[in-house]
Design an enzyme around this catalytic site. Structure first.
Site, PDB file in Angstrom:
ATOM      1  N   LYS A 188     -12.611   0.611   6.220  1.00  0.00           N
ATOM      2  CA  LYS A 188     -11.323   0.032   5.732  1.00  0.00           C
ATOM      3  C   LYS A 188     -10.547   0.812   4.612  1.00  0.00           C
ATOM      4  CE  LYS A 188      -8.081  -2.774   3.988  1.00  0.00           C
ATOM      5  NZ  LYS A 188      -7.721  -1.481   3.223  1.00  0.00           N
ATOM      6  N   SER A 241     -11.498  -2.402  -7.499  1.00  0.00           N
ATOM      7  CA  SER A 241     -11.129  -2.908  -8.829  1.00  0.00           C
ATOM      8  C   SER A 241     -12.360  -4.100  -8.973  1.00  0.00           C
ATOM      9  CB  SER A 241      -9.847  -3.745  -8.844  1.00  0.00           C
ATOM     10  OG  SER A 241      -9.871  -4.460  -7.757  1.00  0.00           O
ATOM     11  N   THR A 242     -12.609  -4.498 -10.389  1.00  0.00           N
ATOM     12  CA  THR A 242     -13.773  -5.305 -10.691  1.00  0.00           C
ATOM     13  C   THR A 242     -13.143  -6.584 -10.151  1.00  0.00           C
ATOM     14  OG1 THR A 242     -14.237  -4.002 -12.521  1.00  0.00           O
ATOM     15  CG2 THR A 242     -14.952  -6.467 -12.464  1.00  0.00           C
ATOM     16  N   GLY A 245     -14.203  -6.715  -6.280  1.00  0.00           N
ATOM     17  CA  GLY A 245     -15.564  -6.933  -6.364  1.00  0.00           C
ATOM     18  C   GLY A 245     -16.105  -8.205  -6.699  1.00  0.00           C
ATOM     19  N   GLU A 262     -18.888  -0.394  -6.492  1.00  0.00           N
ATOM     20  CA  GLU A 262     -18.790   0.387  -7.177  1.00  0.00           C
ATOM     21  C   GLU A 262     -17.471   0.224  -7.919  1.00  0.00           C
ATOM     22  OE1 GLU A 262     -16.962   3.231  -9.013  1.00  0.00           O
ATOM     23  OE2 GLU A 262     -17.274   4.615  -7.313  1.00  0.00           O
ATOM     24  N   CYS A 296     -12.491   6.272 -11.244  1.00  0.00           N
ATOM     25  CA  CYS A 296     -13.163   5.318 -11.768  1.00  0.00           C
ATOM     26  C   CYS A 296     -13.909   5.510 -13.262  1.00  0.00           C
ATOM     27  CB  CYS A 296     -13.995   4.518 -10.785  1.00  0.00           C
ATOM     28  SG  CYS A 296     -14.805   5.785  -9.911  1.00  0.00           S
ATOM     29  N   GLU A 393      -9.139  -0.870 -18.057  1.00  0.00           N
ATOM     30  CA  GLU A 393      -8.855   0.345 -17.336  1.00  0.00           C
ATOM     31  C   GLU A 393      -7.516   0.603 -16.848  1.00  0.00           C
ATOM     32  OE1 GLU A 393     -10.512   0.198 -13.199  1.00  0.00           O
ATOM     33  OE2 GLU A 393     -11.309   2.021 -13.384  1.00  0.00           O
TER      34      GLU A 393
HETATM   35  P1  NDP Z   1      -8.453  -2.784  -5.045  1.00  0.00           P
HETATM   36  O1  NDP Z   1      -9.715  -3.337  -5.438  1.00  0.00           O
HETATM   37  O2  NDP Z   1      -7.400  -4.035  -4.467  1.00  0.00           O
HETATM   38  O3  NDP Z   1      -8.596  -2.117  -3.468  1.00  0.00           O
HETATM   39  C1  NDP Z   1      -9.601  -1.423  -3.177  1.00  0.00           C
HETATM   40  C2  NDP Z   1      -9.996  -1.852  -1.627  1.00  0.00           C
HETATM   41  O4  NDP Z   1     -10.351  -3.158  -1.606  1.00  0.00           O
HETATM   42  C3  NDP Z   1      -8.640  -1.323  -0.825  1.00  0.00           C
HETATM   43  O5  NDP Z   1      -9.253  -0.790   0.252  1.00  0.00           O
HETATM   44  C4  NDP Z   1      -8.069  -2.557  -0.796  1.00  0.00           C
HETATM   45  O6  NDP Z   1      -7.381  -2.830   0.551  1.00  0.00           O
HETATM   46  C5  NDP Z   1      -9.364  -3.529  -0.532  1.00  0.00           C
HETATM   47  N1  NDP Z   1      -9.062  -5.127  -1.022  1.00  0.00           N
HETATM   48  C6  NDP Z   1      -8.024  -5.676  -1.547  1.00  0.00           C
HETATM   49  N2  NDP Z   1      -8.386  -6.962  -1.538  1.00  0.00           N
HETATM   50  C7  NDP Z   1      -9.579  -7.007  -0.902  1.00  0.00           C
HETATM   51  C8  NDP Z   1     -10.178  -8.586  -0.817  1.00  0.00           C
HETATM   52  N3  NDP Z   1      -9.795  -9.531  -1.057  1.00  0.00           N
HETATM   53  N4  NDP Z   1     -11.287  -8.069  -0.001  1.00  0.00           N
HETATM   54  C9  NDP Z   1     -11.735  -7.037   0.427  1.00  0.00           C
HETATM   55  N5  NDP Z   1     -11.076  -6.003   0.216  1.00  0.00           N
HETATM   56  C10 NDP Z   1     -10.034  -6.058  -0.401  1.00  0.00           C
HETATM   57  O7  NDP Z   1      -7.697  -1.998  -5.914  1.00  0.00           O
HETATM   58  P2  NDP Z   1      -5.987  -1.749  -6.316  1.00  0.00           P
HETATM   59  O8  NDP Z   1      -5.719  -0.685  -5.295  1.00  0.00           O
HETATM   60  O9  NDP Z   1      -5.558  -3.164  -6.286  1.00  0.00           O
HETATM   61  O10 NDP Z   1      -5.991  -1.255  -7.566  1.00  0.00           O
HETATM   62  C11 NDP Z   1      -6.103  -2.140  -8.687  1.00  0.00           C
HETATM   63  C12 NDP Z   1      -6.759  -1.707 -10.049  1.00  0.00           C
HETATM   64  O11 NDP Z   1      -8.241  -1.470  -9.595  1.00  0.00           O
HETATM   65  C13 NDP Z   1      -6.312  -0.236 -10.257  1.00  0.00           C
HETATM   66  O12 NDP Z   1      -5.214  -0.556 -11.109  1.00  0.00           O
HETATM   67  C14 NDP Z   1      -7.632   0.369 -11.014  1.00  0.00           C
HETATM   68  O13 NDP Z   1      -7.698  -0.285 -12.449  1.00  0.00           O
HETATM   69  C15 NDP Z   1      -8.731  -0.474 -10.260  1.00  0.00           C
HETATM   70  N6  NDP Z   1      -9.295   0.661  -9.313  1.00  0.00           N
HETATM   71  C16 NDP Z   1     -10.511   0.814  -9.368  1.00  0.00           C
HETATM   72  C17 NDP Z   1     -10.985   1.853  -8.579  1.00  0.00           C
HETATM   73  C18 NDP Z   1     -12.541   2.635  -8.813  1.00  0.00           C
HETATM   74  O14 NDP Z   1     -12.657   3.318  -8.243  1.00  0.00           O
HETATM   75  N7  NDP Z   1     -13.016   1.978  -9.794  1.00  0.00           N
HETATM   76  C19 NDP Z   1     -10.439   2.314  -7.478  1.00  0.00           C
HETATM   77  C20 NDP Z   1      -8.851   1.492  -7.128  1.00  0.00           C
HETATM   78  C21 NDP Z   1      -8.709   0.857  -8.036  1.00  0.00           C
HETATM   79  P3  NDP Z   1      -5.773  -2.397   0.136  1.00  0.00           P
HETATM   80  O15 NDP Z   1      -5.568  -1.116  -0.422  1.00  0.00           O
HETATM   81  O16 NDP Z   1      -5.156  -2.573   1.599  1.00  0.00           O
HETATM   82  O17 NDP Z   1      -4.969  -3.709  -0.518  1.00  0.00           O
END
Ligand code: NDP
Length: 484
Positions: A188, A241-242, A245, A262, A296, A393
């Site tokens: 996904k 995001s945490t 997660g 992660e 990250c 973050e």
């Molecule tokens: P998310 O954690 O929401 O997104 C990461 C992935 O999870 C995307 O594919 C997202 O889909 C999917 N997702 C979202 N909600 C759910 C859920 N309830 N169950 C399963 N999968 C889900 O990150 P964001 O894009 O909202 O970013 C928010 C913050 O997270 C950023 O500002 C940053 O601080 C942090 N972040 C950290 C990352 C890292 O590598 N450590 C990477 C990305 C973000 P979709 O995009 O379609 O919503």
């Protein structure tokens, strides 16, 4: 009198051509080896964050589509898992070579869909994505040697959810070890960056990967959520995001579904007074401004030894002022577009919080394009460890400077975080580097470099940065059952 060194040399524009890119107007879901319409018929445009223009329409997978993908994957797994490792490896080699063949196209698409500078997608994301497939292709017939010579078996169907900061690279990090181990995978991609994963689906077709071995389900958070809760899934691998997660961990508690997470970070980049300061400044810039800080493991907490604080900040500011912000397709661009309007407003809110809490902000002066999402590289000084900009973050091009006097204080401050993903140490003294590295609670510690990635090296977090490792032989373990 003007002196020659005061001349400012302008760069001529050097845009990469996008003429060779042939995107479809509309992409369906990649299920059972083919693209198909989503059951509910929903498509949404994915936009270029540098121009706000739509690029293509992408399907949104609902619960019925998720079930269809899981069924197709479940049916495909026994045959794939039973193939000799050597044969599975050949498919991975083929995928790796096809990524290399289509590297230019993939780099341009990654850049227009996500906003990152072409220089980075061309030189980092795409070559590393190919390397991950090459690396795990090599492991496919040697799996037991990655797990202490034990007898191993694949898990079955795995669900993989990736973020928007390194779309193709994260897909490769997840798919390559899963497939090498005999699992089949449903990926996904993030809502804002689905395109390179869809091109990877085309590559899987071209490589004649058996139908159902890889499925790509584009959509939004609900799609990810439905995937996590599907029957027949044996493992979820998540990067993001945490907060999400944590939600996934709660949803899977009490089930036999394996999980690796992660998550976020607030990594310390520590500069000691004996470091080669000019080299350290380059590392600081790479640590926080690479990929607009959407990393990250970004070195977002800069810890400088007090005796060299002023000198490092002066050199850093001088270097930052030379960063070129703008068109991500321009080969001279250092800092591209912020990935989405939502991410831009998150960055802006935290920067305002930093100012309100009393830190001193300096953002470089640069002409930002009228359309698109942009944030000028920013330096915060006079930061206290309790400020939000030192704790949370930001995930943008913003660095917060803290200081320390002794090695012990540097370690204490670096570890004073709920995260523990990565850290950097800048010092001329090898013994000091090893001593500090072993005291840091961080999954990856770089010495006199930063943001250096390699498929042979394990990556993962401590504390709220998650658990499980990706990369190298350690990356095989989460995808294998040890039989005996
Ligand atoms: P998310 O954690 O929401 O997104 C990461 C992935 O999870 C995307 O594919 C997202 O889909 C999917 N997702 C979202 N909600 C759910 C859920 N309830 N169950 C399963 N999968 C889900 O990150 P964001 O894009 O909202 O970013 C928010 C913050 O997270 C950023 O500002 C940053 O601080 C942090 N972040 C950290 C990352 C890292 O590598 N450590 C990477 C990305 C973000 P979709 O995009 O379609 O919503």
């Amino acid at each position: 009198m003007s002196i020659r060194t005061s001349v400012v040399w302008d760069y001529a524009p050097a845009p990469e051509s996008a003429d060779h890119v042939r995107l479809r107007d509309r992409y369906g879901l990649f299920i059972d080896g083919d693209f198909r319409d989503p059951v509910a018929g929903t498509y949404e445009p994915t936009i270029n964050p540098a121009t706000e223009e739509p690029i293509a329409e992408v399907a949104y997978a609902g619960p019925d589509d998720v079930s269809a993908a899981v069924e197709a994957a479940y049916a495909a797994q026994p045959k794939w898992g039973a193939l000799p490792g050597l044969e599975r490896g050949k498919y991975l080699y083929r995928i790796a070579r096809l990524i290399q063949e289509r590297a230019r196209e993939l780099a341009v698409v990654e850049t227009i869909d996500g906003g990152k500078p072409l220089r980075e997608s061309r030189d980092v994301d795409i070559p590393l994505a190919a390397s991950h497939f090459f690396h795990y292709a090599g492991w496919a017939d040697k799996l037991r040697y990655g797990v202490n010579a034990r007898e191993v078996a694949p898990l079955g169907v795995v669900g993989q959810i990736v973020p928007w900061n390194f779309p193709l690279l994260m897909a490769a990090w997840k798919l390559a070890p899963a497939l090498a181990c005999g699992n089949v995978a449903i990926l996904k991609p993030a809502e804002t960056t689905p395109l390179t994963a869809l091109l990877l689906a085309e590559i899987c077709q071209e490589a004649e990967l058996p139908p159902g071995v890889v499925s790509i389900l584009t959509g939004n958070g609900d799609t990810g959520s439905a995937l996590v809760r599907s029957n027949k899934i044996k493992k979820i691998a998540f990067t993001g995001s945490t907060a999400v997660g944590r939600e996934i961990q709660a949803a899977l508690a009490g089930t036999d579904v394996r999980l690796t997470l992660e998550l976020g970070g607030k990594s310390a980049n520590i500069v000691f007074e004996d470091a080669a300061l000019d080299q350290a400044v380059e590392g600081i810039v790479n640590g926080i401004f690479f990929n607009q800080g959407h990393v990250c493991c970004a070195g977002s907490r800069l810890l400088i030894q007090e005796s060299v604080r002023d000198e490092v900040i002066a050199k850093l500011w001088q270097r930052m002022r030379r960063l070129r912000v703008g068109d991500p397709l321009d080969k001279n661009t250092d800092v591209g577009a912020i990935n989405s309007a939502e991410q831009l407003s998150r960055i802006e809110a935290l920067v305002v919080a930093g100012e309100e809490e009393g830190a001193t902000r300096q953002s470089i002066e640069c002409e930002l394009p009228e359309r698109g999402y942009w944030f000028a590289p920013t330096l915060f000084t006079d930061v206290s460890p309790a400020h939000r900009i030192a704790v949370e973050e930001i995930f943008g091009p913003v660095v917060s400077v803290l200081t320390f006097r002794t090695q012990a204080e540097a370690i204490e401050k670096a570890n004073n975080s709920r995260y523990g993903l990565a850290a950097g140490i800048w010092t001329d003294k090898g013994a000091k580097a090893f001593e500090v590295a072993s005291a840091l609670q961080a999954g990856v510690v770089w010495q006199n470099t930063y943001n250096h990635f390699d498929p042979t090296a394990a990556f993962g977090g401590y504390k709220e940065s998650g658990f499980g490792r990706e990369g190298g032989p350690a990356g095989l373990r989460p995808y294998l059952e040890v039989v005996r």
